[in-house]
Scaffold this active site. Structure first.
Site, PDB file in Angstrom:
ATOM      1  CB  CYS A   1      60.819  82.551  56.512  1.00  0.00           C
ATOM      2  SG  CYS A   1      60.627  84.155  57.301  1.00  0.00           S
ATOM      3  CG  HIS A   2      59.536  82.670  61.357  1.00  0.00           C
ATOM      4  ND1 HIS A   2      59.630  83.764  60.517  1.00  0.00           N
ATOM      5  CD2 HIS A   2      59.824  83.136  62.604  1.00  0.00           C
ATOM      6  CE1 HIS A   2      59.955  84.831  61.221  1.00  0.00           C
ATOM      7  NE2 HIS A   2      60.082  84.476  62.495  1.00  0.00           N
TER       8      HIS A   2
END
Length: 185
Positions: free
Chosen positions: A114-115
């Site tokens: 994800c991030h």
């Protein structure tokens, strides 16, 4: 306990607030189910507040230790969960940056979802790597020298270390399987 990862030691890192619940728990549980020893190190050895979809507070986890107390020498792989707040704070944490660099320099796999690839940008580890992430990081990763693609999981062995990345919580089953497969060889 028998499993594909018996004898393997895996480090999962986070800050103390904002880690996406599923992105830390699902890999942790999947890797432990394969008999890996999984250690969770947080920025501080204090409770970790998880979030659900970056907005709702969820469960609180107790880390095993803090980032300043672990070394890449003691582990076979590094796993970095996302969560926008978690990732944004990890990317400026000197201990987290040093750990990511040490894993890469040792030729050990790093997995980020994800991030979480934001940490790799600040650690200078993105150039030449093919990777994915949450779609909003595309420009950041491209600007850092990476080749961004929109796939559930991407394994890049360019250079002397392997990077495994995934986009979001929906990709966690294949993300965890890819980490397992990489460590099994």
């Amino acid at each position: 306990m028998n499993g594909k990862l018996n004898g393997k030691r895996i480090l999962i890192i986070s800050t103390n607030y904002g880690v996406e619940r599923d992105e830390i728990l699902e890999p942790l549980e999947a890797l432990r189910a394969q008999a890996a020893t999984v250690v969770h190190a947080a920025a501080h050895n204090q409770p970790v507040q998880t979030l659900l979809r970056d907005t709702a507070t969820d469960i609180v986890l107790s880390p095993d230790t803090d980032l300043s107390s672990v070394s890449a020498d003691d582990f076979d792989a590094l796993v970095i969960p996302g969560g926008t707040i978690n990732a944004d704070n990890l990317r400026v944490d000197a201990n987290a940056i040093a750990l990511a660099r040490a894993f890469a320099q040792s030729g050990k796999p790093i997995a980020a979802v994800c991030h979480a690839p934001w940490l790799l940008v600040d650690a200078g580890l993105v150039p030449g790597k093919r990777l994915t992430s949450y779609h909003t990081l595309r420009a950041d990763l491209q600007n850092a020298g990476g080749v961004w693609v929109n796939e559930a999981v991407v394994k890049s062995s360019t250079g002397s270390w392997t990077l495994i990345t995934s986009r979001d919580p929906d990709d966690l089953p294949v993300f965890s399987r890819t980490i397992t497969d990489e460590l099994v060889g």
